[in-house]
Scaffold this motif. Sequence first.
Motif, PDB file in Angstrom:
ATOM      1  N   LEU A 249       1.057  -1.336   0.022  1.00 31.91           N
ATOM      2  CA  LEU A 249      -0.031   0.141   0.174  1.00 31.91           C
ATOM      3  C   LEU A 249       0.844   1.274  -0.078  1.00 31.91           C
ATOM      4  CD1 LEU A 249      -2.731  -1.139   2.565  1.00 31.91           C
ATOM      5  CD2 LEU A 249      -2.884  -0.949   0.054  1.00 31.91           C
ATOM      6  N   ALA A 250       0.486   2.171  -0.723  1.00 28.12           N
ATOM      7  CA  ALA A 250       1.110   3.565  -0.960  1.00 28.12           C
ATOM      8  C   ALA A 250       1.164   4.347   0.542  1.00 28.12           C
ATOM      9  CB  ALA A 250       0.943   4.200  -2.154  1.00 28.12           C
ATOM     10  N   SER A 251       1.723   5.033   0.840  1.00 29.88           N
ATOM     11  CA  SER A 251       1.603   5.873   2.032  1.00 29.88           C
ATOM     12  C   SER A 251       0.759   7.176   1.464  1.00 29.88           C
ATOM     13  CB  SER A 251       2.953   6.523   2.367  1.00 29.88           C
ATOM     14  OG  SER A 251       3.622   7.261   1.360  1.00 29.88           O
ATOM     15  N   GLY A 384     -10.185  -3.003 -14.680  1.00 33.34           N
ATOM     16  CA  GLY A 384     -10.569  -4.336 -14.500  1.00 33.34           C
ATOM     17  C   GLY A 384      -9.675  -5.084 -14.013  1.00 33.34           C
ATOM     18  N   ARG A 385      -8.601  -4.669 -13.346  1.00 31.37           N
ATOM     19  CA  ARG A 385      -7.383  -5.481 -12.783  1.00 31.37           C
ATOM     20  C   ARG A 385      -7.605  -5.841 -11.292  1.00 31.37           C
ATOM     21  NH1 ARG A 385      -2.686  -1.555 -15.167  1.00 31.37           N
ATOM     22  NH2 ARG A 385      -3.983  -0.507 -13.973  1.00 31.37           N
ATOM     23  N   ILE A 386      -7.198  -6.838 -11.048  1.00 29.66           N
ATOM     24  CA  ILE A 386      -7.331  -7.266  -9.471  1.00 29.66           C
ATOM     25  C   ILE A 386      -5.882  -6.658  -8.905  1.00 29.66           C
ATOM     26  CG2 ILE A 386      -7.211  -8.903  -7.830  1.00 29.66           C
ATOM     27  CD1 ILE A 386      -8.656 -10.887  -9.843  1.00 29.66           C
ATOM     28  N   ARG A 387      -6.021  -5.822  -7.870  1.00 27.00           N
ATOM     29  CA  ARG A 387      -4.911  -5.164  -7.499  1.00 27.00           C
ATOM     30  C   ARG A 387      -4.470  -5.273  -6.068  1.00 27.00           C
ATOM     31  NH1 ARG A 387      -3.858  -0.472 -10.381  1.00 27.00           N
ATOM     32  NH2 ARG A 387      -2.313  -0.083  -9.137  1.00 27.00           N
ATOM     33  N   HIS A 388      -5.352  -6.106  -5.299  1.00 23.21           N
ATOM     34  CA  HIS A 388      -5.176  -6.453  -3.832  1.00 23.21           C
ATOM     35  C   HIS A 388      -6.232  -7.408  -3.337  1.00 23.21           C
ATOM     36  CE1 HIS A 388      -3.888  -5.755   0.120  1.00 23.21           C
ATOM     37  NE2 HIS A 388      -4.977  -5.273   0.596  1.00 23.21           N
ATOM     38  N   HIS A 389      -5.848  -8.370  -2.527  1.00 24.92           N
ATOM     39  CA  HIS A 389      -6.724  -9.200  -2.116  1.00 24.92           C
ATOM     40  C   HIS A 389      -6.647  -9.138  -0.271  1.00 24.92           C
ATOM     41  CE1 HIS A 389      -3.143 -11.657  -2.578  1.00 24.92           C
ATOM     42  NE2 HIS A 389      -3.307 -12.112  -1.407  1.00 24.92           N
ATOM     43  N   GLN A 390      -7.495  -9.879   0.240  1.00 25.70           N
ATOM     44  CA  GLN A 390      -7.370 -10.171   1.637  1.00 25.70           C
ATOM     45  C   GLN A 390      -8.292 -11.411   1.743  1.00 25.70           C
ATOM     46  OE1 GLN A 390      -6.321  -9.022   4.414  1.00 25.70           O
ATOM     47  NE2 GLN A 390      -7.269 -10.369   5.756  1.00 25.70           N
ATOM     48  N   PHE A 391      -7.444 -12.444   2.363  1.00 25.50           N
ATOM     49  CA  PHE A 391      -7.901 -13.677   2.638  1.00 25.50           C
ATOM     50  C   PHE A 391      -8.281 -14.035   4.323  1.00 25.50           C
ATOM     51  CE2 PHE A 391      -5.574 -15.074  -1.194  1.00 25.50           C
ATOM     52  CZ  PHE A 391      -6.718 -14.894  -2.129  1.00 25.50           C
ATOM     53  N   TYR A 396      -8.564  -4.715   8.228  1.00 27.11           N
ATOM     54  CA  TYR A 396      -9.645  -3.686   7.763  1.00 27.11           C
ATOM     55  C   TYR A 396      -8.974  -2.419   7.257  1.00 27.11           C
ATOM     56  CZ  TYR A 396     -12.785  -7.402   9.558  1.00 27.11           C
ATOM     57  OH  TYR A 396     -13.223  -8.518   9.871  1.00 27.11           O
ATOM     58  N   GLU A 397      -8.041  -1.988   8.076  1.00 32.27           N
ATOM     59  CA  GLU A 397      -7.457  -0.465   7.606  1.00 32.27           C
ATOM     60  C   GLU A 397      -6.829  -0.759   6.307  1.00 32.27           C
ATOM     61  OE1 GLU A 397      -7.069  -2.163  10.667  1.00 32.27           O
ATOM     62  OE2 GLU A 397      -7.998  -1.070  12.082  1.00 32.27           O
ATOM     63  N   ILE A 403      -8.952   0.565  -0.793  1.00 33.70           N
ATOM     64  CA  ILE A 403     -10.199   1.360  -1.654  1.00 33.70           C
ATOM     65  C   ILE A 403      -9.928   2.555  -2.061  1.00 33.70           C
ATOM     66  CG2 ILE A 403     -12.505   1.818  -1.299  1.00 33.70           C
ATOM     67  CD1 ILE A 403     -12.808  -0.764   0.401  1.00 33.70           C
ATOM     68  N   ARG A 404      -9.233   3.545  -1.029  1.00 34.01           N
ATOM     69  CA  ARG A 404      -9.081   4.744  -1.154  1.00 34.01           C
ATOM     70  C   ARG A 404      -8.052   5.189  -2.386  1.00 34.01           C
ATOM     71  NH1 ARG A 404      -9.778   5.689   4.566  1.00 34.01           N
ATOM     72  NH2 ARG A 404      -7.563   5.297   5.094  1.00 34.01           N
ATOM     73  N   GLU A 405      -6.804   4.043  -2.362  1.00 32.94           N
ATOM     74  CA  GLU A 405      -5.840   4.209  -3.386  1.00 32.94           C
ATOM     75  C   GLU A 405      -6.622   4.140  -4.856  1.00 32.94           C
ATOM     76  OE1 GLU A 405      -2.031   3.070  -2.975  1.00 32.94           O
ATOM     77  OE2 GLU A 405      -2.013   2.801  -0.976  1.00 32.94           O
ATOM     78  N   LEU A 406      -7.144   3.055  -4.835  1.00 34.70           N
ATOM     79  CA  LEU A 406      -7.857   2.782  -6.200  1.00 34.70           C
ATOM     80  C   LEU A 406      -8.956   3.741  -6.489  1.00 34.70           C
ATOM     81  CD1 LEU A 406      -8.411  -1.067  -5.922  1.00 34.70           C
ATOM     82  CD2 LEU A 406      -6.393   0.220  -7.051  1.00 34.70           C
ATOM     83  N   LEU A 407      -9.603   4.250  -5.696  1.00 33.28           N
ATOM     84  CA  LEU A 407     -10.621   5.225  -6.275  1.00 33.28           C
ATOM     85  C   LEU A 407      -9.594   6.574  -6.555  1.00 33.28           C
ATOM     86  CD1 LEU A 407     -13.195   4.999  -3.233  1.00 33.28           C
ATOM     87  CD2 LEU A 407     -13.585   4.534  -5.895  1.00 33.28           C
ATOM     88  N   ALA A 408      -8.715   7.059  -5.801  1.00 31.40           N
ATOM     89  CA  ALA A 408      -8.007   8.033  -6.270  1.00 31.40           C
ATOM     90  C   ALA A 408      -7.256   7.654  -7.544  1.00 31.40           C
ATOM     91  CB  ALA A 408      -6.894   8.274  -5.064  1.00 31.40           C
ATOM     92  N   GLU A 409      -6.743   6.724  -7.706  1.00 35.37           N
ATOM     93  CA  GLU A 409      -6.302   6.395  -9.130  1.00 35.37           C
ATOM     94  C   GLU A 409      -7.156   6.627 -10.187  1.00 35.37           C
ATOM     95  OE1 GLU A 409      -3.231   2.774  -9.570  1.00 35.37           O
ATOM     96  OE2 GLU A 409      -4.877   2.258 -11.138  1.00 35.37           O
ATOM     97  N   ALA A 410      -8.306   6.001 -10.116  1.00 40.23           N
ATOM     98  CA  ALA A 410      -9.506   6.176 -10.851  1.00 40.23           C
ATOM     99  C   ALA A 410      -9.799   7.738 -11.466  1.00 40.23           C
ATOM    100  CB  ALA A 410     -10.520   5.498 -10.674  1.00 40.23           C
ATOM    101  N   ALA A 411      -9.798   8.467 -10.272  1.00 46.24           N
ATOM    102  CA  ALA A 411     -10.030  10.058 -10.497  1.00 46.24           C
ATOM    103  C   ALA A 411      -8.929  10.971 -10.769  1.00 46.24           C
ATOM    104  CB  ALA A 411     -10.908  10.476  -9.037  1.00 46.24           C
TER     105      ALA A 411
END
Length: 585
Positions: A249-251, A384-391, A396-397, A403-411
């Motif tokens: 995760l990016a800072s 449409g690319r899988i970028r992270h996973h949690q098993f 949760y953090e 989620i925030r990183e991918l939304l920022a990247e999209a915007a």
Amino acid sequence: MLLFAISYLAGVLTILSPCILPVLPFVFSRAGTSFLRGILPMLAGMALTFALVATLAAVGGSWVVTANEIGRALAVVVLAVLGLSLLSPVVATTVAAPFVALGMRLSPDRETGEVNIGGSLLLGVATGLLWAPCAGPVLGLVLTGAALNGANGQTTLLLAAYATGAATSLALAVLAGGRVLALMKRSLGIGERVRQALGVAVLAGVVAIAFGFDTGALARLSYASTAGIEQSLLQRLGASPPGGQEGRLASEDATAPGYRSILPVEGTLPALDGATTWLNSAPLSASSLRGKVVLVDFWTYSCINCIRTLPYLRAWAEKYREQGLVIIGVHSPEFAFEKKLDNVKAAVDRFGITYPVAVDNDFRIWRAFRNNYWPALYFVDAEGRIRHHQFGEGSYERSEQAIRELLAEAAGGRPAHEEDVTPHASAAEAAPDLAALRSGETYLGYAQATGFTSPQGLGTDQRRDYTIGDLALNTWGLSGTWTTASDHARAEAPDAALAYRFEARDLHLVLGPAPDDGRPVRFRVTLDGDPPGADHGADTDADGYGVISDTRLYQLVRQSGAVRGRRFEIRFLAPGANAYAFTFG
């Protein structure tokens, strides 16, 4: 490659399991014979037949079960003839001609001691048919994976690796046994008695198998004696989970115009066209979701880990929906009752899920993701690319930061400085008290049951009267009349009871009424023989009373004070209750 090594080593450990005992007399009947003509063909036949039968079991279907039972019955007959021919030549010659020929073909020549390769191979085939239903927990994991991911060549190869490991340890035992037998023949001249003793051992094994002892008590002993060893092996050699490396995760200050997250690309969002139906939405597809950040959650409604993840999923859906997040729940059932659409709909309503849910009864979406876990979260970017996973639950953090990183990247912006969600969670949705947790998930069906201590032994699809007896920590027992099936135990009479000694804050039990009539079943819970009082769960009152109205996970105990070991008992006031699995928190 690592999975094959684990399967092979697990097979080697099979020799330590009591489950192998009924097979040993047949294997040792080749002791002292030529390795190439007697021992090797027998073990090869055993391994190949086991891999084939177990592969068919992975494919599933009632016809496979029937075929395996027929083959098993034939194998018992063949090996009974072998035992008789070893025991007495007179008996062997009086048996009907075809069986005599087969039995003598399986036995070493009485004059020369030579063995026939074909006979040894046939003996291995028969032994493999007997052994297939009795292999240990790692076999169960392989078959479960095959059922969820579909039968394929890898499944067969993993099973073959497991069987080869078992054959290796058996070969070493037979070679050592052969030397012992040869020494006895040379020094004591009791070769005939040794042969007769082998015949008695073979017949004893046949009797044990014919009465189901090999797949009953010995199978349960196998779990108790080897599960810990195998689990330790899996933990030490465990392969990385599918889906690629853990996402970095990016800072939050790693920002710039045209921001792009450093989350690695782990794959592509598969097609979502395998669902049997959709809830809360029209069918969605990978192409229709382009431009959106997507979180795919694999869950099943009686899974406690999935239940404890739901508050975060609901909170993320509400918080980030307007920013372009789409959460999709993929409901892939563990138990048969979780395939019923009405049950899934009721669970979606009960948990307050408003985001789309794909009902994945055929595991087509599960296999498309090559998933192996409940819950499993996959984070997909706008391309449409899988970028992270949690098993599994937790982290949760980190998930929210993804989620925030991918939304920022999209915007094309930067991740916002926001507080993480802190959802309210009560009853079974509340986080576990891991510091006090000393008990783990326990299945009650005979296919995966562990820790059962009733003196009568766990029956297999048999109606039986039980008594509970003494309970140590993490053991359980039944009292009254029960029928145990492969995935559950059913109370057959009023006052049938189930007891478990546990140590955890919360105790949950997956329960349901009889599926044929669905009538509610009242029950009463006690702790250490008394009403639970303040320690009652969300589905019981202070006096311990509750009602099974539908098939789901019930929270029966939540200790309100300091957590300590307790003896839990649930007594059903009417027949018809089905009990599936304990979970704790």
